[in-house]
Design an enzyme around this catalytic site. Structure first.
Site, PDB file in Angstrom:
ATOM      1  N   SER A  31      -4.886  -4.540  -0.002  1.00 34.11           N
ATOM      2  CA  SER A  31      -6.493  -4.206   0.469  1.00 34.11           C
ATOM      3  C   SER A  31      -6.579  -2.673   0.797  1.00 34.11           C
ATOM      4  O   SER A  31      -7.723  -2.491   0.659  1.00 34.11           O
ATOM      5  CB  SER A  31      -6.858  -5.260   1.217  1.00 34.11           C
ATOM      6  OG  SER A  31      -6.740  -6.440   0.992  1.00 34.11           O
ATOM      7  N   CYS A  46      10.070   1.687   1.875  1.00 31.50           N
ATOM      8  CA  CYS A  46      11.241   0.530   2.021  1.00 31.50           C
ATOM      9  C   CYS A  46      12.508   1.076   2.257  1.00 31.50           C
ATOM     10  O   CYS A  46      13.356   0.472   2.696  1.00 31.50           O
ATOM     11  CB  CYS A  46      10.904  -0.452   0.996  1.00 31.50           C
ATOM     12  SG  CYS A  46      11.171   0.261  -0.501  1.00 31.50           S
ATOM     13  N   LYS A  58      -2.461  -8.150  -8.014  1.00 34.88           N
ATOM     14  CA  LYS A  58      -3.079  -7.667  -6.982  1.00 34.88           C
ATOM     15  C   LYS A  58      -2.761  -6.691  -5.907  1.00 34.88           C
ATOM     16  O   LYS A  58      -1.504  -6.527  -5.604  1.00 34.88           O
ATOM     17  CB  LYS A  58      -3.145  -8.875  -5.910  1.00 34.88           C
ATOM     18  CG  LYS A  58      -4.103  -9.006  -4.716  1.00 34.88           C
ATOM     19  CD  LYS A  58      -3.843  -9.739  -3.532  1.00 34.88           C
ATOM     20  CE  LYS A  58      -3.039  -9.134  -2.474  1.00 34.88           C
ATOM     21  NZ  LYS A  58      -3.687  -8.133  -1.659  1.00 34.88           N
ATOM     22  N   PRO A  59      -3.566  -5.420  -5.888  1.00 31.09           N
ATOM     23  CA  PRO A  59      -3.219  -4.420  -5.070  1.00 31.09           C
ATOM     24  C   PRO A  59      -3.163  -4.942  -3.708  1.00 31.09           C
ATOM     25  O   PRO A  59      -3.991  -5.723  -3.171  1.00 31.09           O
ATOM     26  CB  PRO A  59      -4.390  -3.395  -5.466  1.00 31.09           C
ATOM     27  CG  PRO A  59      -5.285  -4.006  -5.625  1.00 31.09           C
ATOM     28  CD  PRO A  59      -4.858  -5.452  -6.376  1.00 31.09           C
ATOM     29  N   TRP A  88       0.782  -1.177  -0.065  1.00 30.96           N
ATOM     30  CA  TRP A  88      -0.015  -0.115   0.062  1.00 30.96           C
ATOM     31  C   TRP A  88       0.845   1.252  -0.001  1.00 30.96           C
ATOM     32  O   TRP A  88       0.228   2.238  -0.336  1.00 30.96           O
ATOM     33  CB  TRP A  88      -0.998  -0.103   1.321  1.00 30.96           C
ATOM     34  CG  TRP A  88      -0.226  -0.351   2.609  1.00 30.96           C
ATOM     35  CD1 TRP A  88      -0.041  -1.594   3.054  1.00 30.96           C
ATOM     36  CD2 TRP A  88       0.633   0.475   3.272  1.00 30.96           C
ATOM     37  NE1 TRP A  88       0.697  -1.713   4.276  1.00 30.96           N
ATOM     38  CE2 TRP A  88       1.061  -0.193   4.393  1.00 30.96           C
ATOM     39  CE3 TRP A  88       1.149   1.814   3.220  1.00 30.96           C
ATOM     40  CZ2 TRP A  88       2.096   0.275   5.358  1.00 30.96           C
ATOM     41  CZ3 TRP A  88       1.950   2.191   4.029  1.00 30.96           C
ATOM     42  CH2 TRP A  88       2.371   1.623   5.425  1.00 30.96           C
ATOM     43  N   GLU A 125      12.382  -3.104  11.492  1.00 31.55           N
ATOM     44  CA  GLU A 125      12.162  -2.067  10.668  1.00 31.55           C
ATOM     45  C   GLU A 125      10.640  -1.551  11.359  1.00 31.55           C
ATOM     46  O   GLU A 125       9.763  -2.311  11.618  1.00 31.55           O
ATOM     47  CB  GLU A 125      11.591  -2.682   9.145  1.00 31.55           C
ATOM     48  CG  GLU A 125      11.077  -1.638   8.375  1.00 31.55           C
ATOM     49  CD  GLU A 125      10.609  -2.236   6.949  1.00 31.55           C
ATOM     50  OE1 GLU A 125       9.989  -3.375   7.098  1.00 31.55           O
ATOM     51  OE2 GLU A 125      10.726  -1.683   6.043  1.00 31.55           O
ATOM     52  N   GLY A 143       6.762  -6.443  -0.584  1.00 36.47           N
ATOM     53  CA  GLY A 143       6.155  -6.293   0.647  1.00 36.47           C
ATOM     54  C   GLY A 143       7.062  -6.702   1.928  1.00 36.47           C
ATOM     55  O   GLY A 143       8.314  -6.689   1.560  1.00 36.47           O
ATOM     56  N   SER A 144       6.497  -7.149   2.796  1.00 35.27           N
ATOM     57  CA  SER A 144       7.185  -7.381   4.019  1.00 35.27           C
ATOM     58  C   SER A 144       8.108  -8.832   3.903  1.00 35.27           C
ATOM     59  O   SER A 144       7.726  -9.807   3.054  1.00 35.27           O
ATOM     60  CB  SER A 144       6.473  -7.606   5.246  1.00 35.27           C
ATOM     61  OG  SER A 144       5.637  -9.030   5.028  1.00 35.27           O
ATOM     62  N   GLU A 203      10.919  -7.989  -3.484  1.00 30.91           N
ATOM     63  CA  GLU A 203      11.453  -6.531  -2.756  1.00 30.91           C
ATOM     64  C   GLU A 203      11.001  -6.514  -1.515  1.00 30.91           C
ATOM     65  O   GLU A 203       9.645  -6.241  -1.591  1.00 30.91           O
ATOM     66  CB  GLU A 203      11.160  -5.179  -3.758  1.00 30.91           C
ATOM     67  CG  GLU A 203      11.657  -5.308  -5.299  1.00 30.91           C
ATOM     68  CD  GLU A 203      13.058  -5.075  -5.498  1.00 30.91           C
ATOM     69  OE1 GLU A 203      13.652  -4.929  -4.505  1.00 30.91           O
ATOM     70  OE2 GLU A 203      13.483  -5.812  -6.441  1.00 30.91           O
ATOM     71  N   LEU A 204      11.878  -6.365  -0.499  1.00 27.33           N
ATOM     72  CA  LEU A 204      11.409  -6.784   0.802  1.00 27.33           C
ATOM     73  C   LEU A 204      11.734  -5.545   1.869  1.00 27.33           C
ATOM     74  O   LEU A 204      11.918  -4.666   1.287  1.00 27.33           O
ATOM     75  CB  LEU A 204      11.856  -7.934   1.373  1.00 27.33           C
ATOM     76  CG  LEU A 204      11.493  -9.234   0.266  1.00 27.33           C
ATOM     77  CD1 LEU A 204      11.937 -10.570   0.943  1.00 27.33           C
ATOM     78  CD2 LEU A 204       9.738  -9.525   0.221  1.00 27.33           C
TER      79      LEU A 204
HETATM   80  P1  NAP Z   1       2.654  -7.391   3.631  1.00 24.38           P
HETATM   81  O1  NAP Z   1       1.935  -7.482   4.649  1.00 24.38           O
HETATM   82  O2  NAP Z   1       3.905  -8.164   3.083  1.00 24.38           O
HETATM   83  O3  NAP Z   1       1.786  -7.164   2.356  1.00 24.38           O
HETATM   84  C1  NAP Z   1       2.226  -6.933   0.923  1.00 24.38           C
HETATM   85  C2  NAP Z   1       1.249  -7.464  -0.179  1.00 24.38           C
HETATM   86  O4  NAP Z   1       1.215  -9.021   0.259  1.00 24.38           O
HETATM   87  C3  NAP Z   1      -0.031  -7.303   0.182  1.00 24.38           C
HETATM   88  O5  NAP Z   1      -0.870  -6.984  -1.130  1.00 24.38           O
HETATM   89  C4  NAP Z   1      -0.847  -8.412   0.928  1.00 24.38           C
HETATM   90  O6  NAP Z   1      -2.173  -8.215   0.762  1.00 24.38           O
HETATM   91  C5  NAP Z   1      -0.149  -9.466   0.330  1.00 24.38           C
HETATM   92  N1  NAP Z   1       0.120 -10.382   1.320  1.00 24.38           N
HETATM   93  C6  NAP Z   1      -0.085 -10.640   2.552  1.00 24.38           C
HETATM   94  N2  NAP Z   1       0.268 -11.810   3.025  1.00 24.38           N
HETATM   95  C7  NAP Z   1      -0.050 -12.550   2.031  1.00 24.38           C
HETATM   96  C8  NAP Z   1       0.225 -14.185   1.764  1.00 24.38           C
HETATM   97  N3  NAP Z   1       0.097 -15.037   2.568  1.00 24.38           N
HETATM   98  N4  NAP Z   1       0.012 -14.658   0.584  1.00 24.38           N
HETATM   99  C9  NAP Z   1       0.155 -13.662  -0.594  1.00 24.38           C
HETATM  100  N5  NAP Z   1       0.142 -12.231  -0.444  1.00 24.38           N
HETATM  101  C10 NAP Z   1       0.018 -11.819   0.784  1.00 24.38           C
HETATM  102  O7  NAP Z   1       3.640  -5.995   3.591  1.00 24.38           O
HETATM  103  P2  NAP Z   1       3.383  -4.717   4.184  1.00 24.38           P
HETATM  104  O8  NAP Z   1       3.923  -4.702   5.583  1.00 24.38           O
HETATM  105  O9  NAP Z   1       1.796  -4.207   4.061  1.00 24.38           O
HETATM  106  O10 NAP Z   1       3.948  -3.544   3.681  1.00 24.38           O
HETATM  107  C11 NAP Z   1       5.361  -2.999   4.127  1.00 24.38           C
HETATM  108  C12 NAP Z   1       6.343  -3.803   3.908  1.00 24.38           C
HETATM  109  O11 NAP Z   1       6.745  -3.882   2.517  1.00 24.38           O
HETATM  110  C13 NAP Z   1       7.691  -3.218   4.368  1.00 24.38           C
HETATM  111  O12 NAP Z   1       8.398  -4.269   5.262  1.00 24.38           O
HETATM  112  C14 NAP Z   1       8.471  -2.471   3.441  1.00 24.38           C
HETATM  113  O13 NAP Z   1       9.851  -2.305   3.661  1.00 24.38           O
HETATM  114  C15 NAP Z   1       8.118  -3.360   2.466  1.00 24.38           C
HETATM  115  N6  NAP Z   1       8.257  -2.856   1.127  1.00 24.38           N
HETATM  116  C16 NAP Z   1       9.277  -3.072   0.042  1.00 24.38           C
HETATM  117  C17 NAP Z   1       9.514  -2.500  -0.875  1.00 24.38           C
HETATM  118  C18 NAP Z   1      10.800  -2.882  -1.744  1.00 24.38           C
HETATM  119  O14 NAP Z   1      10.587  -2.228  -2.712  1.00 24.38           O
HETATM  120  N7  NAP Z   1      11.763  -3.438  -0.970  1.00 24.38           N
HETATM  121  C19 NAP Z   1       8.639  -1.507  -1.313  1.00 24.38           C
HETATM  122  C20 NAP Z   1       7.733  -1.230  -0.434  1.00 24.38           C
HETATM  123  C21 NAP Z   1       7.295  -1.794   0.747  1.00 24.38           C
HETATM  124  P3  NAP Z   1      -3.352  -7.704   1.664  1.00 24.38           P
HETATM  125  O15 NAP Z   1      -2.738  -6.789   2.576  1.00 24.38           O
HETATM  126  O16 NAP Z   1      -4.300  -6.987   0.632  1.00 24.38           O
HETATM  127  O17 NAP Z   1      -3.809  -8.706   2.584  1.00 24.38           O
END
Ligand code: NAP
Length: 531
Positions: free
Chosen positions: A198, A302, A195-196, A171, A400, A246-247, A268-269
């Site tokens: 939520s 990130c 998939k964006p 997001w 983080e 994502g994470s 990209e985490l």
């Molecule tokens: P997240 O919980 O991993 O969510 C990211 C995406 O993954 C969302 O679309 C989420 O869907 C989906 N997701 C969650 N659990 C899943 C599963 N079991 N199976 C498949 N998809 C799943 O990440 P966040 O905490 O919201 O985002 C912040 C993190 O992203 C931070 O750690 C940040 O550093 C990292 N990030 C990294 C970068 C990079 O370029 N390295 C860029 C931006 C962010 P829903 O939320 O819709 O359920």
């Protein structure tokens, strides 16, 4: 109704166009059952108490249907040729710039960032679209390679598309992370099911709308809205390559899922990005850039800086100047350029940030500035925060935070600073503020996918010709540059043999041929002809 405008006068939000609701309805993929069959989910906005709107909630079966559709149109999309695909992406580039006000409005409304942060998303997408539309025809052209045997073997390298790329995005940069990584996938001849997160589905639907206006055929970029556990998991189960941002925790779950099917994966985490400030840095110019590096997107970035190592001689002066700069930041939530720091995305993100700061304080850390929520500004606002004397036991020393919180630590010299910077399970981004001669010596020693000299993250991120990504638990593979395109392809070698085979001409016995070949190989190495 999928999107409802709720824009109260008191925040002076600019109204969004009426056609908005229609195109959002058009671009949310709901399968054969259609939008009416789908349950709807309310989307909140950090700026307002009313919901921003509703989106359909779909089942895993709908995601599978999206893959069927994407798979059916992929050969035709590939056959169109890279030059024609590039023309569509060039048109998309123009539409992104001409629709920037609408994009910024929507991104701000969905995730609460300041307008300057929303503009960063516009420029990032335009940058990637321009770069890849310009470079893909050259990079994807069949490349002549050295043959197995000079003159007699003619060898070409081709890059075929993987097929259907699945994309799961977060997001925090819904526009940029929603499309910038998909652009090279599309140019390489893949179709994409995206998939964006939520929290931010509307921005992804706007992307689909703009791509369609640019001429992208139906089914080439499909948006499926739903939770990670349901739709995200179905994407991982059905894609031919997965692009995940994502994470680290989710990245590990998805890595396991795709590796069972031996499907390629790019991730990209998370990060805990360090900055080193040397005593020969120009502090007055540094402080403005460092403030931006820590507080851009309210720290929900990130690559933003969460720990700063400063040479002891300048520690006191640096802390004082950075605290002043943090205190001068204007917090606010409105669709204008008046504020530098926006909102956090949600109540749970605010709670996480507060918990990290409270834990550090309880462990003995000192708050130099900030350290508390600002409900007077908006429901999820948090003050730009600097912590000092953070002890080993504080969770945020290594974990983080993903908020506007940074800590500063003094170091005796630059060797200690490099050791501290590298003492982490992450390795996403880093920064060195120093006189250029000092900085260029230090930068190669930092273990991170990008090292920015006299800048926090923008210099490396905006250099789209050069790959960027994570060491250690910060990622797998890279985005940007040729690597960011080739990861979506299957390299294929096509080699033609002429005259006689490499294993020997008909007229020579095998033993004699083995001598000739061995001598040729030695000679080839000595003369450099076979290098
Ligand atoms: P997240 O919980 O991993 O969510 C990211 C995406 O993954 C969302 O679309 C989420 O869907 C989906 N997701 C969650 N659990 C899943 C599963 N079991 N199976 C498949 N998809 C799943 O990440 P966040 O905490 O919201 O985002 C912040 C993190 O992203 C931070 O750690 C940040 O550093 C990292 N990030 C990294 C970068 C990079 O370029 N390295 C860029 C931006 C962010 P829903 O939320 O819709 O359920």
């Amino acid at each position: 109704m999928i999107f409802q405008r709720t824009v109260p006068q008191r925040l002076s939000l600019q109204p969004l166009p009426d056609k908005f609701a229609d195109f959002l309805r058009t671009f949310a993929f709901t399968g054969a059952g259609g939008a009416t069959a789908a349950e709807s989910v309310e989307i909140a906005t950090p700026f307002l108490s009313q919901p921003l709107g509703w989106v359909p909630k779909v089942s895993a079966d709908v995601a599978v249907e999206a893959f069927d559709k994407a798979r059916a149109v992929q050969p035709e999309w590939h056959e169109l040729g890279v030059k024609k695909r590039a023309k569509i992406i060039e048109k998309f580039h123009d539409l992104v710039l001409s629709n920037r006000e609408l994009i910024m409005d929507l991104v701000q409304l969905e995730m609460g960032k300041a307008r300057s942060g929303a503009f960063d998303e516009v420029t990032d997408v335009a940058n990637n679209a321009r770069y890849y539309a310009g470079q893909a025809p050259r990079l994807l052209r069949p490349q002549k390679k050295r043959g197995g045997m000079p003159v007699l073997t003619t060898t070409y390298l081709h890059h075929d598309p993987k097929g259907v790329v699945g994309q799961i995005s977060p997001w925090n940069y819904p526009f940029s992370l929603g499309i910038a990584d998909a652009i090279p996938a599309l140019l390489a001849g893949n179709t994409v099911v995206a998939k964006p997160d939520s929290h931010t589905p509307f921005t992804m639907l706007l992307i689909a709308h703009l791509l369609s206006e640019a001429g992208l055929p139906d089914g080439v970029f499909t948006v499926v809205i739903g939770s990670g556990g349901v739709v995200g998991s179905a994407i991982a189960e059905n894609c031919d390559f997965l692009m995940f941002t994502g994470s680290t925790a989710t990245g590990k779950i998805l890595a396991e899922q795709v590796s069972k099917r031996l499907v390629g994966f790019s991730a990209e985490l998370g990060g805990k990005n360090p900055m080193i400030v040397a005593k020969d840095a120009n502090l007055d110019t540094a402080v403005r850039a460092i403030t931006h590096a820590c507080l851009s997107n309210t720290g929900q970035l990130c690559v933003s800086i969460e720990r700063i190592y400063v040479e002891h001689d300048i520690y006191d002066e640096f802390c004082e100047k950075l605290a002043e700069a943090f205190q001068s930041q204007k917090l606010g939530g409105a669709l204008n350029w008046k504020h530098q720091v926006g909102s956090l995305v949600s109540a749970s993100q605010l709670e996480t940030v507060q918990e990290f700061v409270d834990d550090a304080k309880a462990a003995g850390a000192r708050v130099l500035t900030g350290g508390k929520a600002r409900p007077d500004v908006g429901k999820y606002f948090y003050e730009p925060t600097i912590l000092l004397d953070v002890p080993d036991s504080a969770r945020l020393l290594r974990e983080e935070v993903f908020g506007p919180v940074v800590y500063i630590q003094p170091v005796a010299d630059l060797d200690e600073a490099v050791a501290a910077a590298n003492d982490t399970c992450y390795g996403l981004n880093s920064s060195v503020f120093a006189a250029p001669k000092t900085a260029w010596k230090i930068a190669p020693r930092v273990q991170a996918g990008s090292v920015n000299i006299n800048d926090g993250y923008v210099a490396g991120w905006a250099s789209v010709d050069s790959p960027i990504g994570g060491y250690k638990e910060s990622g797998v593979s890279r985005r940007h540059g040729a690597e960011g395109l080739y990861k979506y392809t299957e390299p294929k070698t096509i080699a033609q043999q002429r005259g006689f085979p490499i294993w020997g001409p008909r007229c020579l016995p095998q033993k004699a041929w083995s001598k000739v070949l061995s001598r040729s190989l030695s000679l080839g190495k000595k003369t450099g002809l076979l290098r």
